[in-house]
Design an enzyme around this catalytic site. Structure first.
Site, PDB file in Angstrom:
ATOM      1  N   GLU A  56       0.832  -1.202   0.000  1.00 54.08           N
ATOM      2  CA  GLU A  56       0.000   0.000   0.000  1.00 54.08           C
ATOM      3  C   GLU A  56       0.872   1.260   0.000  1.00 54.08           C
ATOM      4  OE1 GLU A  56      -3.025   0.195   3.018  1.00 54.08           O
ATOM      5  OE2 GLU A  56      -3.434  -1.957   2.863  1.00 54.08           O
ATOM      6  N   ASP A  85     -10.256   1.612   2.794  1.00 53.17           N
ATOM      7  CA  ASP A  85      -8.882   2.113   2.895  1.00 53.17           C
ATOM      8  C   ASP A  85      -8.777   3.513   2.303  1.00 53.17           C
ATOM      9  OD1 ASP A  85      -7.848  -0.213   4.083  1.00 53.17           O
ATOM     10  OD2 ASP A  85      -7.624  -1.184   2.124  1.00 53.17           O
ATOM     11  N   ASP A 101     -10.846  -0.510  -1.477  1.00 58.77           N
ATOM     12  CA  ASP A 101     -10.100  -1.257  -0.470  1.00 58.77           C
ATOM     13  C   ASP A 101      -8.956  -2.013  -1.143  1.00 58.77           C
ATOM     14  OD1 ASP A 101     -10.886  -0.813   2.120  1.00 58.77           O
ATOM     15  OD2 ASP A 101     -12.048  -2.649   2.327  1.00 58.77           O
ATOM     16  N   LYS A 103      -6.785  -5.184  -1.392  1.00 59.05           N
ATOM     17  CA  LYS A 103      -6.950  -6.577  -0.988  1.00 59.05           C
ATOM     18  C   LYS A 103      -5.769  -7.375  -1.533  1.00 59.05           C
ATOM     19  CE  LYS A 103     -10.666  -5.903   1.256  1.00 59.05           C
ATOM     20  NZ  LYS A 103     -10.605  -5.986   2.721  1.00 59.05           N
TER      21      LYS A 103
END
Length: 276
Positions: A56, A85, A101, A103
């Protein structure tokens, strides 16, 4: 063309560029460890949560540029356990919001066409009460779409990773990467959902784990539609029916739920866990 379709197409195009951003020519992750002020490099753990968080961070500058290039502001989750997120909010119209998000999961060693699966967010308070602000950045109903930016990878052989050893920065190229062969995809989360809870937390929605079906968005609800996904998970294990043996049971499969609601059970997509 709707705002959601436009956003989805742009996000899909953007994601195609991410593999080159994080990978060497032979598919290894370009991140090899973390460095201290004395220029010592320490190998990172292959723990999935650590790999996910560093990915991320690695991708965030690219995400920020994508948002700026397409007229969106980025709002990060204020707390660690908040959903999603990232919220993409249109700069010229703040009512246009998309939940994204990250994942991340790995391919299984014995069956590389399968992955370890994802959790797709809670089916608790904010999912049931679409105006709630509990554990969510903005109310669920205020988002025009809920997307997963997914990353699937191979884990390095544990025998090649020595987390106890530090390296000089000149040895950087020789350090084994903990992850390789990245595959990126984007899909709306309902399209890859299963009818079972995510591992480790039954309050979370679980995903399918066949990689081909994940990338293609062929989850169990993909033919039924998002409305069935919402209805099923709002009522997961809450509806009591007779079990045919003189007792009762809670509905906990999509097929049972569709039958109960007099829907078309032929639209339930079966999970494929066998060989391709």
């Amino acid at each position: 063309m709707s705002e959601k379709i436009i956003f989805a197409e742009k996000l899909e195009g953007f994601v195609k560029s991410l593999k080159d951003h994080v990978s060497t020519d032979d598919g290894q992750w370009t991140v090899r460890g973390f460095i201290d002020i004395f220029k010592n490099v320490y190998t990172i753990s292959s723990d999935t949560k650590i790999v996910s968080k560093i990915l991320e961070i690695h991708l965030f500058p690219k995400i920020l540029k994508f948002a700026q290039d397409n007229g969106y502001k980025v709002v990060l989750a204020e707390h660690q356990n908040y959903y999603p997120d990232i919220s993409f909010v249109k700069a010229t119209d703040e009512s246009v919001r998309f939940a994204v998000d990250f994942k991340t999961t790995y391919r299984t060693l014995q069956k590389p066409h399968l992955c370890n699966g994802f959790t797709l967010g809670s089916h608790g308070e904010y999912f049931e009460n679409r105006t709630s602000t509990k554990n969510i950045q903005f109310p669920y109903s205020s988002y025009l779409g809920h997307f997963c930016l997914g990353i699937i990878y191979d884990r390095a052989d544990g025998a090649t990773i020595d987390e106890t050893k530090s390296h000089n920065i000149d040895e950087l190229q020789a350090i084994t990467s903990v992850a390789k062969n990245f595959q990126f995809f984007v899909t709306e989360k309902w399209k890859i959902a299963s009818d079972k809870g995510g591992s480790g937390n039954t309050a979370n929605i679980g995903s399918i784990n066949n990689i081909t079906d994940i990338v293609a968005g062929r989850g169990m609800f993909s033919k039924l539609g998002e409305h069935w996904f919402d209805e099923y998970w709002m009522n997961y294990k809450k509806i009591t029916v007779q079990d045919g043996k003189g007792g009762t049971k809670k509905i906990s499969t999509l097929r049972e739920f569709v039958e109960y609601k007099n829907g078309d059970v032929s639209l339930v997509v079966k999970k494929r866990n066998g060989e391709e």
